[in-house]
Design an enzyme around this catalytic site. Structure first.
Site, PDB file in Angstrom:
ATOM      1  N   TYR A 192      59.511  47.651  38.691  1.00 34.23           N
ATOM      2  CA  TYR A 192      60.759  48.340  38.365  1.00 34.23           C
ATOM      3  C   TYR A 192      61.503  47.654  37.237  1.00 34.23           C
ATOM      4  O   TYR A 192      61.890  46.493  37.349  1.00 34.23           O
ATOM      5  CB  TYR A 192      61.650  48.372  39.616  1.00 34.23           C
ATOM      6  CG  TYR A 192      62.897  49.199  39.473  1.00 34.23           C
ATOM      7  CD1 TYR A 192      62.815  50.582  39.400  1.00 34.23           C
ATOM      8  CD2 TYR A 192      64.146  48.608  39.418  1.00 34.23           C
ATOM      9  CE1 TYR A 192      63.952  51.351  39.277  1.00 34.23           C
ATOM     10  CE2 TYR A 192      65.299  49.377  39.299  1.00 34.23           C
ATOM     11  CZ  TYR A 192      65.191  50.754  39.234  1.00 34.23           C
ATOM     12  OH  TYR A 192      66.319  51.512  39.114  1.00 34.23           O
ATOM     13  N   TYR A 197      60.740  59.532  36.589  1.00 29.48           N
ATOM     14  CA  TYR A 197      61.349  58.343  37.198  1.00 29.48           C
ATOM     15  C   TYR A 197      61.259  58.408  38.722  1.00 29.48           C
ATOM     16  O   TYR A 197      61.742  59.363  39.343  1.00 29.48           O
ATOM     17  CB  TYR A 197      62.805  58.305  36.780  1.00 29.48           C
ATOM     18  CG  TYR A 197      63.518  56.981  36.859  1.00 29.48           C
ATOM     19  CD1 TYR A 197      63.629  56.189  35.726  1.00 29.48           C
ATOM     20  CD2 TYR A 197      64.115  56.552  38.039  1.00 29.48           C
ATOM     21  CE1 TYR A 197      64.329  54.982  35.776  1.00 29.48           C
ATOM     22  CE2 TYR A 197      64.807  55.350  38.082  1.00 29.48           C
ATOM     23  CZ  TYR A 197      64.914  54.569  36.950  1.00 29.48           C
ATOM     24  OH  TYR A 197      65.603  53.392  36.998  1.00 29.48           O
TER      25      TYR A 197
END
Ligand SMILES: [Zn+2]
Lengths: 165, 405
Positions: B338, B288
């Site tokens: 995102y 991430y």
């Protein structure tokens, strides 16, 4: 009405512990919860002891002296209250009490503001890990105050460290 | 000793809307399109999906609405509050729901107008007030994700000598990958100097150390390995999963140290234990990348390098396409777009299928050039095992290991 940087501070009437914490600050005292069972201090305000699960605690006044453990220098503001205050430091202060306890990596650490003698954000060039600091209090009204920190004259125990520019 | 459910479940479908800063659509439309695409991808009809899970920060549309639009009658659903690291956790919960017999096949989605409606850290348009737990951090001007993570990143620089230049390589690598991803919002390659010369957001984070915010809907479908065998795509077989593993005192992690050691430290033995593999077995990671530092600290916490050596690891070339273990081959949150981590799992499913949707003419057939120059290939050769490292915050993370059948 309590207010900070022009923004309303709204503490729920049933959040007794937070009132007590800010009321003590209003009297110029930094107080932390101390567990009645295991005698450990804790921060932030909690409803039980994270070390022994005891529900009982008392307020204990601490020195308000500490060391900058880490920090950041905010250049781009997000919150409206801070729009006119950039650049400003956010510091993680490790208090002198309960350092390296209950383990070597633990300590009483507070997210806070580092301000100069006038209560404005401290010059960002002066902010450093290991710098010594002491608490001061910003009046919120209604007899409440918010703990903040300023650089102190204490000699640092370790060399100052700043983010390379 | 491997986990009891190792190799018993799989991801069988993936679906994603485009990444944009102007979807011009509701989260309902984004969620429906993503779930529908995932079902078409898997070859599943409406009566073959009976479970649904979603996560949001009050910015999504719930499962009863999404499923109704598609004519799906559910035997199980939950819509949970959560951002990063929710994907892997919900995959584990989907496996549990199927395992106990509550349902058979679960669609997991995240639908967000992350740029046009609900921005991380707020839009600044709400009437400000300091109340409750915001008196612990927010009142001091610590309001966004970057502001809340930065002291942990800086402490890592202090303790280990990690530099801005080292972590900038994460952005450089992910931009290289994005240049071979037609879906990427920022497909342009950048240099270390570009990162270091971009404006400061909050020191030690430059603008290009921070990820993009986008509008997007993404979905995955989880089912048992038995059902997976009858479906259209090669299943991505789940070897191990860890969900929202936390450090001590996760609500205010500063007091328990070391603060530069993130939650992956605790998740690693769970996920590697279930999968029964070593780091050397992993071909691709999906760590991430809300920030360059999050990828760095997670790879370190999971043991891909020794504690303190994250800066060396990410700047060594290992994480780039052509390197020993590329990370975020889609370009990740820093460059592709995102959606709180779900797209990073979808990308690893593509890698396992050998169907990264790059610029190779026959990628659908798994044919790739392995020429990683801009506008070329982004498939890693012979991928067998992938590892996702999900992040919510320094004290909370999730993890997922998958393999080819
Ligand atoms: Zn106690």
């Amino acid at each position: 009405m309590a207010e900070y940087l022009g923004v309303k501070v709204d503490i729920a009437s049933n959040d007794r512990a937070r009132h007590e914490f800010l009321e003590a600050a209003g009297e110029g005292r930094l107080t932390l919860q101390k567990c009645v069972e295991c005698q450990k201090l804790r921060y932030p305000i909690m409803t039980a002891c994270p070390f022994c699960m005891s529900a009982d605690s008392n307020w204990e006044e601490v020195s308000g002296k500490g060391t900058i453990y880490s920090y950041e220098l905010v250049m781009h503001p997000i919150h409206p209250a801070y729009r006119e205050r950039v650049p400003y430091p956010i510091v993680l202060v490790e208090l002198d009490e309960q350092r390296e306890y209950p383990t070597l990596d633990d300590g009483l650490r507070l997210v806070s503001s580092l301000v100069d003698g006038s209560g404005n954000p401290e010059d960002i060039e002066k902010v450093a890990i290991n710098a010594r600091v002491e608490v001061e209090f910003a009046d919120l009204g209604d007899g409440l105050a918010l703990p903040r920190f300023r650089l102190s004259d204490d000699v640092p125990e370790h060399e100052l460290w700043r983010l390379p520019s | 000793m491997a986990g009891r459910l190792k190799d018993k479940y799989a991801i069988v479908g993936i679906g994603q809307t485009e990444f944009s800063k102007d979807s011009g659509r509701t989260t309902r439309a984004l969620g429906v399109e993503a779930v529908r695409m995932a079902m078409v991808d898997a070859g599943l009809r409406a009566d073959e999906v009976d479970g649904m899970l979603s996560y949001s920060g009050n910015d999504s549309t719930d499962s009863p609405t999404i499923s109704s639009d598609l004519g799906i009658r559910l035997n199980f659903y939950m819509d949970v509050n959560g951002g990063g690291s929710s994907t892997e956790a919900l995959i584990g919960l989907a496996m549990g729901a199927i395992e106990v017999g509550m349902c058979n096949t679960v669609a997991i989605f995240r639908a967000m107008n992350g740029y046009t409606e609900a921005r991380i850290g707020g839009t600044g348009r709400q009437t400000p007030v300091f109340r409750g737990a915001s008196l612990d951090q927010g009142i001091y001007g610590m309001n966004s994700a970057g502001q809340s993570f930065a002291p942990s990143f800086l402490r890592h620089m202090y303790e280990y000598g990690t530099t801005s230049e080292q972590v900038a390589h994460v952005k450089v690598a992910h931009s290289k990958h994005a240049s071979n991803n037609p879906k990427a919002y920022y497909p342009a390659r950048v240099t270390v100097e570009d990162v270091l010369n971009s404006r400061w957001i909050t020191k030690p984070l430059h603008l290009l150390d921070c990820c993009v915010e986008t509008d997007n809907g993404s979905a995955l479908i989880v089912t048992s390995i038995e059902r997976a065998r009858d479906l259209k795509q090669m299943p991505a077989v789940i070897m191990g999963v860890a969900g929202r593993v936390s450090k001590p005192q996760a609500g205010y992690h500063w007091t328990r140290g070391p603060i530069s050691r993130v939650a992956g430290h605790y998740a690693a033995p769970i996920v590697f234990g279930q999968a029964g593999i070593e780091h050397a077995d992993v071909d691709v990671t999906g760590s991430y990348d809300a920030f360059t530092f999050t990828t760095t600290l997670q790879l370190e916490a999971y043991g891909y390098c020794a504690e303190g050596e994250g800066g060396d690891y990410v700047s060594s070339g290992i994480i780039e396409l052509g390197g020993a273990r590329p990370n975020n081959t889609s370009g990740g949150h820093l460059c592709e777009g995102y959606t709180h981590g779900i797209a990073l799992v979808a990308e690893n499913v593509r890698q396992l299928r050998h169907q990264a949707d790059d610029y190779c003419p026959n990628w659908q057939n798994g044919e790739h050039t392995y020429d990683y120059s801009a506008g070329g290939c982004r498939q890693v050769k012979d991928v067998e095992i992938t590892h996702n490292l999900g992040w919510a915050s320094p004290p909370t993370g999730s993890s997922l290991i998958m393999r080819r059948p």
